[in-house]
Enzyme design. Structure first.
Site: not given
Length: 601
Positions: A515, A518
Site C-alpha cells: 500500500c 501506508c
C-alpha cells in the site's frame, strides 16, 4: 592601525589548527571539525569505532576513495566515535560506520552499507551539486563538468524555469553561468556536455523544447548504463536489449548499427563486465541475479518479462536475426501463450531476485510458498550463505516452493523487521494468505530443506480466535508494557496480550506491505512512536493485515488506524480518519485516550 591589523591576522592564524592527516584522510575531533567543514566545501566524513569489523574493512576503501576524489575537489575525514562520543551523538550517528557528506556546511546522508569504492565514488560525484547550480568562474565550470557524467550549461540571462525540467526526474544536472563576460563569450543559450560526446551540443530554441532536444540528441546510441541512462530507460519504457560487452569491439559496432535501425523501438545496452554499477542497474531492472556472457536479454517494460537467447558468434547477421526474433516474440505477441500462473516465480532451481516493486506480486500474491533471504552485500555471513542458498534452490525439487532473495539495504520491504543479516523467512501459503515463519536453524542445504518440508507437513495449527467477549478485560487484570519508543510489531498471536490486555491505550496501524499510503506515512509513524517513548498511557503498534486476520476489527481499506481505548472493563475501538501526520495523530490520541478522560474527571 597597521599594528592592530597584524595582531588580528596573527590571532586568526593561531586559531586555525593544522589538522592531522593520515593516508590522505583528515583526523577530525570536536575541536577541529567546524574548521574542516568551513575550509572544505565538499567534505566526506566517516564516523567509526575500533571494535567494528566492518569499519576495519572500510578503512582501505576509504583511503582509496580519498585518493580518487582528491582531483574532484573532495576532502575526506574520519571521526573516532569512541573518543568523541558526545560530538558523535549530536551528529545523529546511530550505527557504524556512518558516512556523511558536508556540502557547503550542510550534512546529507551517504551510503553506509557498501564497501564498493566504485559505488561510493559515483555517489559522491552525483551529490556534489544540487540539480541546479550557479557557476561564476571558468574554474567552477570546469570542476562542475569534471564531476558530472551529463550536464547542461545555461549561458543566457532570461526567465527560463529549469525547475520544470528537474521536476520531471530527468537526472540532468544544470549549471547556470552567471558571469556576464562568460555569457557574452558563448554563442548559444544552452550547451550539453556528455562524456560520450566528442564535441558539446548547442541549443538555441525555447525552454519548452529543451528536454525533448536533450532526450533525442544527448544520449549515445548504445548505453553503458550510467545513472542518467538508467533513469532515462525507466522513464521512456522503450524495450531493452542488453548483453555483456565492451566499447571498441565488434559487438559495440554491431549494436550501434542496430540502434539506428530500431530507433525509438528498442534501446540497446552494452554492459562492461568490469564495471559493478552498470551490472547492478541492469540486474535490478530485469530481475536477474547474474548477467551471463554470450546471452542477449530482451526486457519488455509493458509485460515486465525478460526473454533470453544465447549466441556463439559476433557477426552482424547473427545478431540482427536474433534481435528481430526477440522483438517478434516479445512485442508482436509471437511468444507462447502463458497461463496466469506463469507470471509467478516458482521452484525452478533458480534464486529469484525480489525488489520493492515486485515483492507483493511475487510473495504475497504468489500461489506458491516463498522462502526469502534478506541480506546485505557487505555482510560476511551473507556471502558465506550465497553458494549454499544457490545449492538449496537447485536441490530442493519442489515447484511449489520459490527460493528468493532481496538486498534489504536497497529494497526495504514494509512490514519486514530485520534485526540482523542474513534473515530467512518462509512465507507459507495457508488458506489464501501468507503466514510468515522465521528460520533460525542451521544454514546448511539439509538444515533449510528439512525446515521447509517440515513446515508443509504441519498444516493443522490451531487458529487464534477473538470475539467481542475478548474486548472485556477488567482493569485489575491488565498488565503494564514498557514503551521503548519503537513501533510494536503485532501478529495474530500477540494481538490480544498487547492490544487488549495492556494497561495502556494502543494506537494500531493496520497496513498492507504493497500500500502506497501506508508507505507514505511510515516516517511519521516512527516519529509518533518516538514521541511516546516511556509513556505510561500509550503504545504505538502496527499489524500486517494481509497476513494476520483479527476477527474483531473491520478493515475497509489501507491503512486503517484505530485507537484501542481502555475503559474500566471494556476496550473501545475509535477509528482515526484525519491527516496522517505524527502531530495530528497525537492530537487525536490526547483528545480520545482513556487517560484524557480520567484527567477530565
Amino acid at each position: 592601525m597597521k599594528y592592530f591589523l597584524l595582531i588580528a591576522l596573527f590571532l586568526i592564524v593561531l586559531s586555525r589548527e593544522q589538522i592531522e592527516e593520515v593516508d590522505g584522510v583528515l583526523q577530525l575531533t570536536k575541536k577541529n571539525f567546524q574548521q574542516a567543514v568551513n575550509e572544505n566545501p565538499r567534505l566526506l566524513v566517516k564516523f567509526y569505532i575500533n571494535s567494528c569489523g566492518y569499519c576495519k574493512k572500510m578503512k582501505p576503501v576509504f583511503i582509496q576513495l580519498a585518493e580518487m576524489l582528491k582531483d574532484y575537489g573532495f576532502v575526506l575525514g574520519e571521526v573516532n566515535a569512541e573518543e568523541q562520543k558526545t560530538f558523535t551523538a549530536k551528529n545523529n550517528v546511530k550505527s557504524y560506520p556512518t558516512l556523511k557528506l558536508f556540502r557547503n556546511g550542510v550534512a546529507q546522508d551517504f551510503p553506509n552499507q557498501s564497501d564498493s569504492v566504485e559505488l561510493l565514488f559515483e555517489f559522491a560525484l552525483q551529490n556534489a551539486y544540487d540539480h541546479i547550480t550557479t557557476l561564476n568562474t571558468q574554474e567552477e565550470i570546469d570542476l562542475f563538468l569534471k564531476r558530472s557524467n551529463f550536464a547542461v550549461l545555461k549561458y543566457v540571462n532570461n526567465d527560463d524555469d529549469l525547475q520544470t525540467i528537474v521536476d520531471k526526474n530527468s537526472g540532468i544536472k544544470f549549471g547556470i553561468v552567471a558571469n556576464p563576460e562568460l555569457q557574452q563569450a558563448h554563442t548559444s543559450k544552452y550547451t550539453l556536455y556528455y562524456k560520450e560526446l566528442l564535441t558539446p551540443l548547442n541549443y538555441d530554441g525555447e525552454i519548452d523544447g529543451l528536454l525533448e532536444w536533450i532526450s533525442v540528441n544527448g544520449f549515445p546510441k548504445v548505453f553503458s548504463f550510467t545513472e542518467e541512462e538508467f533513469l532515462k530507460a525507466e522513464k521512456d519504457k522503450i524495450p531493452l536489449v542488453g548483453l555483456v560487452g565492451v566499447k571498441d569491439s565488434q559487438l559495440y559496432q554491431t549494436y550501434k548499427t542496430l540502434a539506428e535501425q530500431y530507433q525509438n523501438k528498442i534501446r540497446f545496452i552494452l554492459i562492461d563486465p568490469n564495471q559493478i554499477l552498470p551490472n547492478k542497474r541492469f540486474q535490478y531492472l530485469i530481475k536477474k541475479k547474474i548477467i551471463a556472457k554470450n546471452v542477449i536479454y530482451f526486457y519488455n517494460f509493458e509485460t515486465k518479462k525478460t526473454i533470453t537467447v544465447e549466441f556463439t558468434d559476433e557477426s552482424f547477421e547473427t545478431h540482427q536475426q536474433l534481435v528481430e526474433s526477440l522483438y517478434d516474440q516479445s512485442i508482436n505477441g509471437k511468444e507462447s501463450e502463458n497461463s496466469e500462473s506463469d507470471k509467478y516465480y516458482k521452484g525452478d532451481g533458480e534464486v529469484h531476485v525480489l525488489t520493492t516493486s515486485n515483492f507483493k506480486e511475487q510473495v504475497y500474491d504468489n500461489p506458491n510458498h516463498v522462502f526469502v533471504k534478506f541480506y546485505a552485500p557487505w555482510c560476511g555471513h551473507c556471502k558465506n550463505l550465497a553458494p549454499i542458498y544457490e545449492e538449496l534452490a537447485q536441490e530442493l525439487g519442489r515447484k511449489d516452493i520459490t527460493i528468493a532473495e532481496v538486498d534489504f539495504t536497497v529494497d526495504r520491504i514494509e512490514g519486514i523487521e530485520i534485526q540482523g543479516y542474513p534473515t530467512l523467512i518462509f512465507f507459507k501459503q495457508e488458506e489464501g494468505q501468507k503466514k510468515k515463519i522465521n528460520f533460525d536453524g542451521i544454514r546448511s542445504v539439509e538444515g533449510m530443506k528439512d525446515f521447509l518440508l517440515r513446515q508443509l507437513e504441519n498444516n493443522n495449527e490451531p487458529q487464534i480466535q477473538l470475539t467481542e467477549e475478548s474486548l472485556i478485560v477488567n482493569e485489575s487484570n491488565r498488565v503494564d508494557i514498557p514503551n521503548d519508543g519503537q513501533v510494536i510489531q503485532l501478529t495474530a498471536q500477540n494481538f490480544e496480550s498487547i492490544v487488549l490486555q495492556s494497561k495502556q491505550d494502543v494506537f494500531v496501524k493496520f497496513y498492507a506491505p504493497w500500500c502506497g499510503h501506508c508507505k507514505a506515512m511510515s516516517a511519521e509513524y516512527v516519529k509518533l512512536a518516538e514521541e511516546y517513548k516511556d509513556s505510561k498511557n500509550v503504545l504505538i503498534a502496527e499489524l500486517d493485515a494481509t497476513i494476520h486476520k483479527i476477527p474483531i476489527v473491520q478493515i475497509e481499506g489501507f491503512p486503517t488506524l484505530i485507537l484501542f481505548e481502555k475503559g474500566d472493563t471494556k476496550v473501545k475501538q475509535i477509528q482515526f480518519s484525519g491527516q496522517r501526520t505524527a502531530e495530528k495523530i497525537k492530537e487525536f490520541i490526547e483528545e480520545n485516550g482513556s487517560f484524557a478522560k480520567k484527567k477530565d474527571l
